[in-house]
Every structure is written in C-alpha cells, then in structure tokens.
Design a protein around this motif. Structure first.
Motif, PDB file in Angstrom:
ATOM      1  N   LEU A 122      -4.771   8.212   4.716  1.00 33.39           N
ATOM      2  CA  LEU A 122      -4.046   6.940   4.317  1.00 33.39           C
ATOM      3  C   LEU A 122      -5.505   5.553   4.980  1.00 33.39           C
ATOM      4  O   LEU A 122      -5.712   4.581   4.195  1.00 33.39           O
ATOM      5  N   ALA A 123      -5.915   6.090   6.326  1.00 30.14           N
ATOM      6  CA  ALA A 123      -7.149   5.350   6.371  1.00 30.14           C
ATOM      7  C   ALA A 123      -8.253   5.426   4.688  1.00 30.14           C
ATOM      8  O   ALA A 123      -8.672   4.111   4.396  1.00 30.14           O
ATOM      9  N   ALA A 124      -8.430   6.280   4.522  1.00 30.70           N
ATOM     10  CA  ALA A 124      -9.309   6.087   3.315  1.00 30.70           C
ATOM     11  C   ALA A 124      -9.230   5.645   2.032  1.00 30.70           C
ATOM     12  O   ALA A 124      -9.744   4.775   1.559  1.00 30.70           O
ATOM     13  N   SER A 125      -7.792   5.511   2.120  1.00 32.36           N
ATOM     14  CA  SER A 125      -6.716   4.525   0.486  1.00 32.36           C
ATOM     15  C   SER A 125      -6.806   3.518   1.109  1.00 32.36           C
ATOM     16  O   SER A 125      -7.247   2.441  -0.006  1.00 32.36           O
ATOM     17  N   ALA A 126      -7.601   2.573   2.024  1.00 36.43           N
ATOM     18  CA  ALA A 126      -7.874   2.253   2.122  1.00 36.43           C
ATOM     19  C   ALA A 126      -6.716   0.295   1.932  1.00 36.43           C
ATOM     20  O   ALA A 126      -7.253  -0.314   1.748  1.00 36.43           O
ATOM     21  N   CYS A 127      -5.714   0.953   1.956  1.00 40.27           N
ATOM     22  CA  CYS A 127      -4.561  -0.204   1.132  1.00 40.27           C
ATOM     23  C   CYS A 127      -3.324  -0.107   2.209  1.00 40.27           C
ATOM     24  O   CYS A 127      -3.198   1.105   2.744  1.00 40.27           O
ATOM     25  N   SER A 128      -2.271  -1.302   1.921  1.00 42.38           N
ATOM     26  CA  SER A 128      -1.171  -0.852   3.282  1.00 42.38           C
ATOM     27  C   SER A 128      -0.080   0.540   3.192  1.00 42.38           C
ATOM     28  O   SER A 128      -0.211   0.925   1.497  1.00 42.38           O
ATOM     29  N   VAL A 129       0.731   1.133   3.378  1.00 44.42           N
ATOM     30  CA  VAL A 129       1.947   2.145   3.338  1.00 44.42           C
ATOM     31  C   VAL A 129       2.416   1.496   2.550  1.00 44.42           C
ATOM     32  O   VAL A 129       2.649   2.442   1.806  1.00 44.42           O
ATOM     33  N   GLY A 130       2.519   0.059   2.379  1.00 43.82           N
ATOM     34  CA  GLY A 130       3.666  -0.399   1.401  1.00 43.82           C
ATOM     35  C   GLY A 130       3.383   0.384  -0.331  1.00 43.82           C
ATOM     36  O   GLY A 130       4.046  -0.071  -1.547  1.00 43.82           O
ATOM     37  N   GLU A 131       2.329  -0.195  -0.303  1.00 38.38           N
ATOM     38  CA  GLU A 131       1.401  -0.122  -1.504  1.00 38.38           C
ATOM     39  C   GLU A 131       1.543   0.694  -1.707  1.00 38.38           C
ATOM     40  O   GLU A 131       1.932   1.264  -3.434  1.00 38.38           O
ATOM     41  N   LEU A 132       0.627   2.588  -1.462  1.00 36.35           N
ATOM     42  CA  LEU A 132       0.416   3.255  -1.062  1.00 36.35           C
ATOM     43  C   LEU A 132       2.086   4.350  -1.454  1.00 36.35           C
ATOM     44  O   LEU A 132       1.657   4.358  -2.936  1.00 36.35           O
ATOM     45  N   VAL A 133       2.754   3.493  -1.063  1.00 35.19           N
ATOM     46  CA  VAL A 133       4.601   3.803  -1.302  1.00 35.19           C
ATOM     47  C   VAL A 133       4.978   3.683  -3.075  1.00 35.19           C
ATOM     48  O   VAL A 133       5.561   4.783  -3.215  1.00 35.19           O
ATOM     49  N   ALA A 134       4.743   2.706  -3.200  1.00 33.31           N
ATOM     50  CA  ALA A 134       5.065   1.878  -4.544  1.00 33.31           C
ATOM     51  C   ALA A 134       4.870   2.521  -5.819  1.00 33.31           C
ATOM     52  O   ALA A 134       4.833   2.725  -6.342  1.00 33.31           O
ATOM     53  N   MET A 135       2.713   3.502  -5.072  1.00 35.25           N
ATOM     54  CA  MET A 135       2.161   3.648  -6.524  1.00 35.25           C
ATOM     55  C   MET A 135       2.951   4.700  -7.100  1.00 35.25           C
ATOM     56  O   MET A 135       3.126   5.323  -7.805  1.00 35.25           O
TER      57      MET A 135
END
Lengths: 152, 152
Positions: A122-135
DNA sequence: TCACATTTAATTGTCCGCAATTGAATTCGC
DNA sequence: GCGAATTCAATTGCGGACAATTAAATGTGA
C-alpha cells in the motif's frame, strides 16, 4: 497527413493497455520480492498461501480456479511448498483423483509474519486505499470480461 | 466483533490489487495467444517487435529499458527471433559491448499482419476506447510509482 | 454390466523472468 | 597513460506459466 491511421496508433506500445498491465505486474512482483524473501516465498507461492489461509484443506483444483492456474503450474509449486513444510498433499479418500492441500502448523504460523506485507505494498503504491480499490475493481471487471471471451 | 481487523482484510485475495493485475495479465495473455500464434510470436516477442516497428536498429539495452526486461530475458528471446529470421543481431562497431537489433525484411513485413491484433483485443475487452485509455493511464501511473520506489 | 466420456493430477517440453556471475569493452580518476 | 570502476551482454540456475499428453478414477447410458 494530419493524423496517422487508427490501426497504426493502436500498434504503438504506449497505447496498449495489455502492456500497461503486463509491466505493472512485473513492477508489483519486484516490490513484493524483498518482502516475500523474508517469508521464503515467491509471489505465486504467496498467492497459494493466501488461498489456504482463507480456507484450508482444499483440492488442488479449487486453488487453480481461484488463481486461474492449472495443474502444470501448481503441481511443482505445491511440491516445493511441501518440501518447505508449509503444506501437506494427500489424496482424497472419497475421490482418489483429487489431491487435498492442507496447511501445516508452520504454514498456519506464517500467516502472522505475512500480515505486514499488504501495508508495505500500500505504501509503495503511493495512493489512497479508495483509489486502489476503485482501480482493482475496474481491473477485475476487465479480467472477467476477457475470461468470458475465452469461455465461449 | 463488528468487523475484522484491517490487516486481516488486506490479506484477503479479493482485496489485493496486485492479484487483480497479475490475473488480468494472464487473461490478456490467453486472449493474445491464438492471435499471436498466427504470427508465430509469443507475447513478449510481440512486444519486442512493437518496439522495433517504432524504431529499428536499436541496442538490446534500449529494448530492455522500454519493456522493463533485462539481458537474461532478452538475449535468448532475441536469439529465437533471429532464428525465425525476423531480426538480425550485430555488435556495434562504435561500442563493441552493445548488440544492435535490426529488423529483416521479413520482420518488417510482419507488421502488416500484426495490424489487426489490437482491434481484436479491443473487442475482447468489451468496453469503450475511452474507458480503456483512462484505465491504461491509471495503471501506467501506478506502475511508475512502484518503479520509482524500487529506484530509491 | 460394460463400453464410453469426463474429471483430475502428473509429466514433458518450451518459453519467459530474474538474480548472480562472468568476461569483455569502455570510461574515469589521477 | 594506466589502473580501477563502470557498462553491457551472455550464461547459469531456478521458478513460474501453459500446451499437450498420459494415466487413473469416476460417472453415464444403453
């Protein structure tokens, strides 16, 4: 010519979503590598462990359906996990065609050490949980549409 | 307990974006396979050809940077493409450490046969070009953030 | 019951993907 | 200009992925 023909544009590497997915998968793998090295797991092995941590004592077939992998991939991988004493492979008594996969105590115990992995990703992805879930949901939907085409 | 601990939820396979990307990459590969079989190319070989169709006569290193692959992957792959007479490998005269990759006439000609591939993929994706472009851009941005972490 | 199809794993062979090592060519520091 | 560090490709070894084949167990229909 004001703009190139559409078919030409689609041949460009940078315009291809498949290459985006392909190269992102490799990038993820490289980020996971040092984290999983501490667990002595490869990424596909980690996926198998995730499946087993959710539900233990399942046939090889079920793991394959969950991960979209076949026996040619899973059989040797599971043998390596067995050699590492994280799982046990036993023939089902009801249906001797099936091989049931079961966690050892050691395999169960590894779950605790694995708990911190997703946070690091999650940290390495460098974006919010919400954005990641949507993607993630979009990518899964795309994957399922592709798999649906294959099933025809 | 009303809801499980966050770390537990993140360990679930279905919540992991990496698995979404990983499994989508495999799904793409399976859709590409029959199309690329007609060109006698594998997907990574097709990627190398895409690079060369954009710019010919480039060093192995450049192809690797473009595709995020190293010489351990590319050297044998390029030898297979050379055996198929689609490319030629020659040492650079200016810098003998470099191997320059050049299309043969046959390799150039394959471009025409490959033109229809992206359209087929588009159809299998079963969504609009606009949506795909938006997804692609998001995935590329994520990939680049992951690669940035690796470069630190 | 008995041929036949289906299901499930395992095996084999080919092709990635990458870490680690080697060796040759080049560049840099002094 | 010379020794050391760097760059680049090739090689080796290991672990996926998957197609194709084999073999065994199970299910099905006449």
């Amino acid at each position: 010519m004001a703009r190139k023909h559409a078919a030409e544009q689609l041949l460009r590497l940078d315009n291809q979503i498949c290459f985006a997915v392909y190269s992102a998968a490799h990038a993820f793998n490289r980020v996971y590598k040092p984290l999983l090295d501490r667990l002595s797991l490869t990424y596909p092995q980690y996926l198998v462990m995730l499946v087993l941590w959710e539900r233990d004592n399942v046939p090889l077939k079920t793991i394959g359906e969950r991960l979209f992998l076949d026996s040619g991939t899973l059989t040797p991988l599971l043998k390596r996990l067995e050699a590492a004493e994280l799982i046990k492979r036993t023939r089902s008594t009801e249906d001797e065609r099936q091989v049931l996969i079961e966690l050892t105590a050691e395999g169960e115990a590894l779950r605790d050490k694995a708990k911190s992995v997703p946070q690091s990703i999650l940290a390495a992805s460098a974006c919010s949980v919400g954005e990641l879930v949507a993607m993630k949901d979009e990518i899964v939907a795309l994957r399922d549409r592709l798999n649906a085409v294959l099933g025809e």
